[in-house]
Design an enzyme around this catalytic site. Sequence first.
Site, PDB file in Angstrom:
ATOM      1  N   ASN A 120      38.224  38.964  53.279  1.00  0.00           N
ATOM      2  CA  ASN A 120      37.441  39.633  52.078  1.00  0.00           C
ATOM      3  C   ASN A 120      37.251  41.456  52.257  1.00  0.00           C
ATOM      4  O   ASN A 120      37.360  41.655  53.543  1.00  0.00           O
ATOM      5  CB  ASN A 120      35.650  38.819  52.637  1.00  0.00           C
ATOM      6  CG  ASN A 120      34.663  39.734  51.902  1.00  0.00           C
ATOM      7  OD1 ASN A 120      34.631  40.845  52.336  1.00  0.00           O
ATOM      8  ND2 ASN A 120      33.672  38.964  50.939  1.00  0.00           N
ATOM      9  N   SER A 155      35.609  37.660  47.070  1.00  0.00           N
ATOM     10  CA  SER A 155      35.079  38.694  46.980  1.00  0.00           C
ATOM     11  C   SER A 155      33.600  37.761  46.353  1.00  0.00           C
ATOM     12  O   SER A 155      33.851  36.515  45.834  1.00  0.00           O
ATOM     13  CB  SER A 155      35.181  39.194  45.404  1.00  0.00           C
ATOM     14  OG  SER A 155      34.526  40.873  45.120  1.00  0.00           O
ATOM     15  N   GLU A 156      32.553  38.011  47.080  1.00  0.00           N
ATOM     16  CA  GLU A 156      31.125  37.423  47.150  1.00  0.00           C
ATOM     17  C   GLU A 156      30.647  36.938  46.450  1.00  0.00           C
ATOM     18  O   GLU A 156      29.797  36.238  46.576  1.00  0.00           O
ATOM     19  CB  GLU A 156      30.468  37.664  48.792  1.00  0.00           C
ATOM     20  CG  GLU A 156      29.727  38.955  48.462  1.00  0.00           C
ATOM     21  CD  GLU A 156      30.999  40.714  49.175  1.00  0.00           C
ATOM     22  OE1 GLU A 156      32.187  39.930  48.537  1.00  0.00           O
ATOM     23  OE2 GLU A 156      30.478  41.380  48.633  1.00  0.00           O
ATOM     24  N   ASN A 157      31.220  37.852  44.886  1.00  0.00           N
ATOM     25  CA  ASN A 157      30.414  37.621  43.745  1.00  0.00           C
ATOM     26  C   ASN A 157      30.485  36.148  43.194  1.00  0.00           C
ATOM     27  O   ASN A 157      30.054  35.748  42.440  1.00  0.00           O
ATOM     28  CB  ASN A 157      30.169  38.375  42.612  1.00  0.00           C
ATOM     29  CG  ASN A 157      31.891  39.026  42.017  1.00  0.00           C
ATOM     30  OD1 ASN A 157      32.017  39.400  43.497  1.00  0.00           O
ATOM     31  ND2 ASN A 157      31.794  39.682  41.399  1.00  0.00           N
ATOM     32  N   SER A 182      30.385  30.596  47.822  1.00  0.00           N
ATOM     33  CA  SER A 182      30.566  31.497  48.141  1.00  0.00           C
ATOM     34  C   SER A 182      29.921  32.529  49.302  1.00  0.00           C
ATOM     35  O   SER A 182      31.421  32.653  50.630  1.00  0.00           O
ATOM     36  CB  SER A 182      30.815  33.021  47.303  1.00  0.00           C
ATOM     37  OG  SER A 182      31.071  33.662  47.877  1.00  0.00           O
TER      38      SER A 182
END
Lengths: 231, 218
Positions: free
Chosen positions: B23, B46-48, B88
């Site tokens: 990440n 990607s944390e979205n 996520s």
Amino acid sequence: MNKVVKNPQEALQGLQSDMTLMLGGFGLCGIPENSIAEMVKMGVTGLTCISNNAGVDDFGLGLLLQGKQIKKMISSYVGENDEFERQMLSGELEVDLIPQGSLAERCRAGGAGIPAFYTPAGYGTEVAEGKEVREFNGKPHILESALTADFAIVKAWKGDTEGNLIFKATARNFNPMMAMAGKITVAEVEELLPAGSLDPNEIHTPGIFVQRIFQGETFEKRIEQKTVRQK
Amino acid sequence: MSLDKNGIAQRIAQELRDGWYVNLGIGIPTLVANFIPEGLEVEFQSENGILGMGPFPFEGEEDADLINAGKQTITAMKGAAYFDSATSFAMIRGQHVQLTVLGAMEVSQNGDIANWKIPGKMVKGMGGAMDLVASAENIIVAMMHANKAGVSKLLKDCSLPLTGVACVKKVITNLAVMEIKDHKFHLLERAPGVTVEEIIAATEGEMVVPDHVPEMQL
């Protein structure tokens, strides 16, 4: 079970000032833009909005902030919206900032009948103030409570008359969890199809979580940071 | 000569290992993707809500529905997956992501990090940073050694509101590579042409300096 309504006016019937709302989206990606535009017209005020961001100054939830329609924001990120930061620093706007993962899980918990849960995120920081701390496997965790809302307003790519939803790419983000946590969940979709048109294997949000659905008239889908490479 | 942002990213890329899920935070960390060593396969989360994040799209091919956590338009690699925010952060909290690289305003010798707020002046919000630093096994901070006013960002104690406690394992700056252990910074490498004395002068926190400090190989 036909959940179709004609337009955002009908979808937001019963939405009043001082209510608590959840709004899907991350930045400007996957936001219910037709419903937000309608809320600007409705002129409702004193809203508590649970949403990861508050859009930018002149789009998304930023439009409601400009009109001082929001009393409190529950979010994880303020950046990219100067008016949000200004109202927050001046004290005009109440803001509860919470870690993004905790925000997502609090919405999920609210919809899933889990009143609270422990998470390591935020331990030892401002976020932990006033919260119960408990150790699991030698590591401290804080107790976070579930969130629910009077209205959850989400945006999907495709939906059917049963309220089943499919999201596109990273526009999914918070929408599925928020759909679960609304007393009334409104879904605005790019394409509304008859029941049976969507493959049941591919549904992201089952229709049970959605009370009202409509096809948005237009979607501007503004891009916040256009980044490209050369061919 | 100290490194620029790309140099820092290039040095961080050497920390990647084959098969890792990684990440990358906003800013310098994002640049790490441009320097993946040959023959190494890593997948960016990607944390979205994407695993298998690819490079920026070509002009005219950008999709408003496909962005990274910095809200930049991106592409998806072959074999990518999309998911919701709860899933996520299950990947992140559940320690399925092997490396997190993020920026910081301050790091302490204890491994504390501050990067989301300057009281009364600036509030960005923590976004996913608190979840990331609370759970990741392997956290590298990418930042400039000093702030714009020339004040060291490697401190005895952070003065700003914390993002996480005792979590940073390594700091890579324009001047040096440092490991954090036993409540101290340990100098591992120096940037090309940068002297140990310069690094000592730029570091407020307690630092262990070995007799020989090799230069970074970029």
